[in-house]
Design an enzyme around this catalytic site. Structure first.
Site, short mmCIF file in Angstrom:
data_model
loop_
_atom_site.label_atom_id
_atom_site.label_comp_id
_atom_site.label_asym_id
_atom_site.label_seq_id
_atom_site.Cartn_x
_atom_site.Cartn_y
_atom_site.Cartn_z
N TYR A 146 14.26 -34.16 25.13
CA TYR A 146 15.59 -34.34 25.72
C TYR A 146 15.51 -34.62 27.22
CZ TYR A 146 17.37 -32.48 21.29
OH TYR A 146 17.65 -32.27 19.96
N LYS A 195 4.73 -28.63 15.27
CA LYS A 195 4.29 -29.65 14.31
C LYS A 195 2.86 -30.02 14.70
CE LYS A 195 5.08 -32.58 10.91
NZ LYS A 195 5.17 -32.11 9.52
N ASP A 227 8.79 -28.29 9.52
CA ASP A 227 9.40 -28.67 8.23
C ASP A 227 9.40 -27.48 7.27
OD1 ASP A 227 6.64 -28.94 8.37
OD2 ASP A 227 6.54 -30.79 7.20
N ASP A 251 16.97 -27.04 18.62
CA ASP A 251 18.32 -27.59 18.48
C ASP A 251 18.67 -27.68 16.98
OD1 ASP A 251 20.73 -28.79 19.03
OD2 ASP A 251 19.89 -30.79 19.33
N ASP A 255 21.03 -24.82 14.48
CA ASP A 255 22.21 -25.21 13.70
C ASP A 255 22.05 -24.78 12.25
OD1 ASP A 255 23.50 -26.40 15.85
OD2 ASP A 255 24.09 -28.16 14.69
C1 IPM Z 1 23.34 -27.71 21.68
C2 IPM Z 1 23.96 -29.06 21.66
C3 IPM Z 1 23.44 -29.84 22.84
C4 IPM Z 1 21.94 -29.92 22.71
C5 IPM Z 1 24.03 -31.25 23.01
C6 IPM Z 1 25.54 -31.16 23.16
C7 IPM Z 1 23.41 -31.99 24.15
O1 IPM Z 1 23.70 -29.70 20.45
O2 IPM Z 1 23.55 -26.97 22.65
O3 IPM Z 1 22.63 -27.38 20.73
O4 IPM Z 1 21.43 -30.69 21.93
O5 IPM Z 1 21.25 -29.16 23.36
MG MG Z 2 22.72 -28.50 19.02
#
Ligand code: IPM
Ligand code: MG
Length: 371
Positions: A146, A195, A227, A251, A255
């Site tokens: 990133y 990985k 994975d 990231d 989620d």
């Molecule tokens: C998070 C979000 C951010 C990230 C985006 C909005 C840039 O997805 O905080 O997880 O990827 O870090």
């Molecule tokens: Mg995110």
């Protein structure tokens, strides 16, 4: 004590959920004799509308000057919002990345636990979540893909895009130490996710993590390929205590972990640097589809405020009081729409409330504890 808190309400449901977290903090202030002063800071789409950029240098300086920052959410609907017709570095998310980098917020803590009261929102089979689960994902937040160099150019007439994944040993060492420190206060188990069967950056990651592990003989370390980890999170989430991983893997896995709890509206997060300063935000996004309707779940933001009290101000008792109030409200069967039971008879047994009501119910239950 007097504390100065920067507040980034942001976009979408951000302002609604942040208002409820401030309500909880104010109640803590009353009960424990603290004064919390707030300073509103613009970031994201609202900053683009006001200043043309998602985060100004002035906003960064103001955030830096605060004791801690509480954030709601930023961004809008990418398909319809004009913010997403701007160049990538001028879009709302670029503001958040810039803030993380400018404040050196390299350690992102994302707890994911199963609330007993919300068990039935969990999409996993009952035998897989027997006994619950309680993990923290520690995501490296200022390095990797990133923040590496990126470009899109034509190579021999073919459009070609490049993103670079770079980590140096110091960046890995400091996040690894943080993971082991956190594990020492929990169940003393770290799973480092990489990985390493493909990537050089992961091989370096693994060797530095192993070196750091020697400083923490009481903590058990194991390694897992990303994975496989994605699979294990849905197969057997209770095996995890602390998951340590790099930026993009974190990231994605965070989620996934939040979805496994079934209640992303409940999950808080903290982004920390080497000082007591931190940025605290709910794990969920700006949910533009429900913005302004008064139905968003403010609990993740309220729990983020509890993390702020604990990590930036060392107010553990106060943080516990906020968390206890949240549990109490759930036990009394109040729910926002996102955590409503889907089936009867459970559905009729609970009371559906909106954002403000939920905030009031929690604030009313924040009590003074001797210790
Ligand atoms: C998070 C979000 C951010 C990230 C985006 C909005 C840039 O997805 O905080 O997880 O990827 O870090
Ligand atoms: Mg995110």
């Amino acid at each position: 004590m007097r504390y100065h808190i920067g507040v980034i309400s942001g976009d979408g449901i951000g302002p609604e959920i942040v208002a409820e977290a401030k309500k909880a903090l104010d109640r803590v202030g009353e009960a424990y004799g603290h004064v919390f002063e707030y300073e509103e800071i613009l970031m994201g789409g609202c900053s683009i509308d006001a200043t043309g950029v998602p985060l100004t240098d002035e906003a960064i300086a103001r955030a830096k000057a605060c004791d801690a920052v509480l954030m709601g959410s930023i961004g809008g609907d990418a398909a319809t919002s004009p913010w997403y017709r701007l160049k990538p570095h001028l879009r709302p998310e670029a503001g958040l990345l810039k803030l993380r980098k400018s404040l050196n917020l390299f350690a992102n803590l994302r707890p994911a636990c199963l609330y007993e009261e919300l068990k039935e929102a969990c999409p996993l089979r009952e035998d897989r979540i027997d006994g619950g689960f309680d993990m923290v994902i520690l995501r490296e937040l200022t390095g990797g893909l990133y923040f590496g160099e990126r470009k899109t150019e034509s190579v021999d007439g073919v459009l070609t895009a490049v993103d670079t994944l770079t980590y140096n040993e110091n960046e890995i060492r400091r996040i690894a130490r943080r993971a082991f420190d956190i594990a020492m206060k929990r169940r003393r188990n770290v799973v480092s996710v990489d990985k390493a069967n493909v990537l050089d950056s992961s091989r370096l990651w693994r060797s530095v993590v192993e070196e750091v592990a020697k400083e923490y003989p009481e903590v058990t370390l194991s390694h897992m390929l990303v994975d496989n980890c994605a699979m294990q999170l849905v197969k057997d989430p209770k095996q995890f205590d602390v998951i340590l991983t790099e930026n993009m893997f974190g990231d994605i896995l965070s989620d996934e972990a939040s979805m496994v709890t079934g209640s992303i509206g409940m999950l808080s997060s903290a982004s920390l640097n080497d000082t007591k300063f931190g940025l605290y935000e709910p794990s969920g996004g700006s949910a533009p589809d429900i913005a302004g309707k008064g139905i968003a779940n403010p609990i993740a933001t309220i729990l983020s405020a509890a993390m702020l009290l604990r990590y930036s101000f060392d107010l553990d008792r106060e943080a516990n009081a906020v968390e206890a109030a949240v549990k109490q409200v759930l036990k009394e069967d109040y729910r926002t729409i996102d955590i409503m039971p889907q089936k009867e008879p459970q559905r009729s047994a609970v009371t559906q409330v909106g954002t403000k009501e939920m905030g009031d119910l929690i604030a009313e239950r924040i009590r003074y504890y001797e210790k």
